[in-house]
Design an enzyme around this catalytic site. Structure first.
Site, short mmCIF file in Angstrom:
data_model
loop_
_atom_site.label_atom_id
_atom_site.label_comp_id
_atom_site.label_asym_id
_atom_site.label_seq_id
_atom_site.Cartn_x
_atom_site.Cartn_y
_atom_site.Cartn_z
N ASP A 1 5.58 0.48 11.99
CA ASP A 1 4.33 -0.14 11.53
C ASP A 1 4.20 -1.59 11.98
O ASP A 1 3.16 -2.21 11.74
CB ASP A 1 4.23 -0.07 10.01
N ARG B 1 0.95 14.17 13.23
CA ARG B 1 1.32 13.97 11.81
C ARG B 1 1.48 15.30 11.07
O ARG B 1 0.83 15.57 10.07
CB ARG B 1 0.27 13.10 11.11
N ARG C 1 -8.34 -0.52 5.37
CA ARG C 1 -7.52 0.51 4.71
C ARG C 1 -6.23 -0.07 4.15
O ARG C 1 -5.67 0.45 3.20
CB ARG C 1 -7.17 1.62 5.71
N LYS D 1 0.85 -1.21 0.00
CA LYS D 1 0.00 0.00 0.00
C LYS D 1 0.88 1.25 0.00
O LYS D 1 0.65 2.19 -0.77
CB LYS D 1 -0.88 -0.01 1.24
N ASN D 2 1.93 1.25 0.84
CA ASN D 2 2.74 2.46 1.00
C ASN D 2 3.75 2.68 -0.11
O ASN D 2 4.43 3.70 -0.13
CB ASN D 2 3.43 2.45 2.37
N CYS E 1 -4.12 12.04 13.23
CA CYS E 1 -4.84 10.76 13.19
C CYS E 1 -4.61 10.11 14.56
O CYS E 1 -3.98 10.68 15.44
CB CYS E 1 -4.33 9.89 12.05
C1 EPZ Z 1 4.74 6.95 6.50
O1 EPZ Z 1 3.99 7.95 7.14
C2 EPZ Z 1 3.84 5.73 6.40
N1 EPZ Z 1 2.67 6.05 5.57
C3 EPZ Z 1 3.39 5.31 7.80
O2 EPZ Z 1 2.62 4.12 7.66
C4 EPZ Z 1 4.64 5.00 8.63
O3 EPZ Z 1 4.25 4.68 9.95
C5 EPZ Z 1 5.58 6.21 8.64
O4 EPZ Z 1 5.89 6.61 7.29
C6 EPZ Z 1 6.89 5.93 9.35
O5 EPZ Z 1 7.54 4.85 8.73
C7 EPZ Z 1 2.81 6.05 4.23
O6 EPZ Z 1 3.88 5.79 3.68
C8 EPZ Z 1 1.57 6.36 3.43
P1 EPZ Z 1 6.87 10.31 8.47
P2 EPZ Z 1 4.53 9.48 7.14
O7 EPZ Z 1 6.66 11.59 7.74
O8 EPZ Z 1 5.32 9.75 5.91
C9 EPZ Z 1 7.46 13.57 11.83
C10 EPZ Z 1 0.76 2.73 7.94
O9 EPZ Z 1 0.41 2.11 8.94
N2 EPZ Z 1 7.20 14.57 10.77
O10 EPZ Z 1 7.99 9.42 8.06
O11 EPZ Z 1 3.40 10.36 7.44
C11 EPZ Z 1 6.23 12.73 12.15
O12 EPZ Z 1 5.41 13.39 13.11
C12 EPZ Z 1 1.23 4.16 8.05
O13 EPZ Z 1 0.78 2.23 6.77
C13 EPZ Z 1 7.28 15.93 11.09
O14 EPZ Z 1 7.55 16.31 12.23
O15 EPZ Z 1 5.52 9.45 8.39
C14 EPZ Z 1 6.84 11.47 12.72
O16 EPZ Z 1 7.17 11.68 14.07
C15 EPZ Z 1 1.01 4.72 9.45
N3 EPZ Z 1 7.05 16.85 10.11
C16 EPZ Z 1 8.14 11.32 11.91
O17 EPZ Z 1 8.40 12.61 11.35
C17 EPZ Z 1 6.75 16.48 8.83
O18 EPZ Z 1 6.57 17.37 7.96
C18 EPZ Z 1 8.05 10.30 10.79
O19 EPZ Z 1 6.92 10.62 10.01
C19 EPZ Z 1 6.66 15.09 8.52
C20 EPZ Z 1 6.90 14.17 9.51
#
Ligand code: EPZ
Length: 425
Positions: free
Chosen positions: A307, A121, A398, A22-23, A116
């Protein structure tokens, strides 16, 4: 609304074909905004998040055909660049259209995704990177209003935190920018790597793929011709089913997987006593159901994936000893702990650290709170004594394709029922 009814204490035998990730499919679908041709994407999982993103693109004027696991998308006739709240709020990864829309059209309005269950996020890193590339970003009435009338320019981007969709958004934006973009502290997840490999094979030169430093040579707004794509296997789905076998006991072959994407997961399961036989694109998982405790710290790839954190908490609930889980990425990703406690689990939470003392689990009525928490409850239910009913399983739909049929095929007693039906006693 549907719920899942699971009878525990089953031994699992047989094989499961793992679906496309999915990702990985989500950024690939967003990437079709950069294409001048109809793009064919094989091994696309039929899950709700994918259908939501396809609907978003159709609302912008794209055309799509999704049959079995073959998705075909044409975005040449996109006539709107406004991704509205009603869709974005249901799937926060919709933010992935921001970079491509802005790079191609020079303007777009994308609803803020909001938080969420697992955390706030934020998308501040996405937005500051686009500003570095010359975009004007305004937040108004819950929307990101972005413009770059003369197109985006190549820039040096340093991410303060490693962000998966942030890296993907900027890679796609940089692909059509004028000049060279360097991304430092880029994410290296396999899903990010596949996106870069596809772009690099179809006219956007990218160096450093698979490392934390990417160099993207933009096409200066020339759209690209994209050859047929096959989405990589879903490592989190594979890891989830490995945990199901680990806790229930049995021998199950997982097919269509990439073992290189699963090292952190199989290594941790081996430490807990699970045995594996590895093939080039399959893994045989063998367990007697007896598990040693684990100590987990979630981190970015190639470390232990956040995850998979909920699924391992379920394993720790029946392990022979005390386990600890340190969730380093998201501030609220322990929602499954209270539901597991309803099944008799002994879990103590202290900020981002959970301490779990293994014991017995009993069937109960529990509630899914987010995608991976739902799968953790299924894993626990496979071991619990008696019947477990998992409610609000729309979270599960999802990200897991044909979950009940895959588990039933290996011997699990799992049924999808509607809330109207009287519970079997
Ligand atoms: C991706 O989310 C995945 N989703 C998530 O999978 C996964 O848990 C996550 O990466 C971490 O591996 C998809 O790929 C669609 P991040 P993403 O930006 O990109 C902080 C699932 O279950 N951050 O890597 O949204 C954030 O708060 C989902 O399939 C900022 O501070 O995660 C977090 O603490 C859940 N500012 C950390 O970085 C930003 O602008 C990592 O988040 C962006 C992120």
């Amino acid at each position: 609304m549907d719920y899942l009814q699971i009878k525990g204490a089953k031994n699992l035998e047989g094989k499961i074909a793992i679906s496309g990730a999915k990702n990985a499919a989500l950024p690939i679908i967003a990437m079709t905004i950069l294409a001048k041709n109809r793009v064919k994407i094989q091994n696309t999982p039929q899950v709700a998040d994918i259908k939501t993103l396809i609907k978003l693109l159709q609302n912008l004027g794209a055309t799509a055909e999704f049959k079995d696991s073959t998705l075909q998308i044409e975005t040449l006739n996109i006539n709107s660049t406004k991704a509205t709240y009603d869709i974005v709020r249901t799937m926060r990864a919709s933010i992935l259209v921001l970079g491509p829309l802005l790079a191609r059209f020079g303007h777009c309005e994308v609803s803020l995704p909001g938080g969420c269950a697992i955390g706030a996020r934020p998308i501040d890193l996405h937005l500051s990177a686009l500003e570095k590339m010359g975009a004007k970003i305004e937040i108004k009435d819950g929307y990101v209003i972005a413009s770059a009338n003369d197109g985006l320019k190549g820039a040096n981007i340093v991410f303060d935190k490693i962000t998966v969709t942030g890296t993907e958004n900027i890679v796609m934006a940089a692909s059509l920018a004028n000049g060279i973009t360097k991304i430092f502290n880029a994410a290296k997840e396999p899903e990010v790597v596949q996106l870069c490999e596809i772009l690099n094979q179809n006219g956007v030169k990218i160096e450093g793929i698979g490392t934390s430093e990417l160099v993207i040579y933009g096409t200066n707004r020339s759209l690209i011709n994209i050859d047929e794509i096959t989405v990589i296997p879903d490592r989190i789905e594979a890891g989830t089913y490995m945990c199901a076998v680990a806790i229930a006991g049995g021998k199950v072959v997982l097919e269509n997987i990439n073992p290189d994407h699963l090292v952190a997961i199989t290594s941790k399961l081996s430490d807990m006593g699970v045995k594996f036989e590895f093939g080039s694109n399959f893994i045989k998982v063998i367990s007697d159901g007896n598990l040693k405790p684990c100590n987990i710290i979630t981190t970015e790839f190639p470390g232990f994936p956040t995850d998979m954190q909920a699924q391992f908490m379920a394993l720790a609930c029946v392990a022979d000893g005390v386990s600890s889980i340190d969730e380093r990425l998201f501030e609220n990703r322990f929602m499954h702990a209270s539901e597991l406690s309803r099944m008799g689990a002994d879990i103590k939470l202290n900020a981002h650290i959970a301490t779990i003392t293994g014991g017995k689990l009993n069937g109960a009525d529990v509630m899914a709170t987010d995608l991976r928490a739902s799968s953790a409850l299924i894993i626990a239910a496979l071991r619990a004594q008696g019947i477990t009913r998992i409610h609000r399983i729309y979270h599960l739909d999802r990200g897991y394709e044909n979950l009940e049929s895959k588990l039933t095929a290996i011997g699990a007693d799992i049924k999808r029922l509607s809330e109207r039906v009287n519970y079997e006693s």
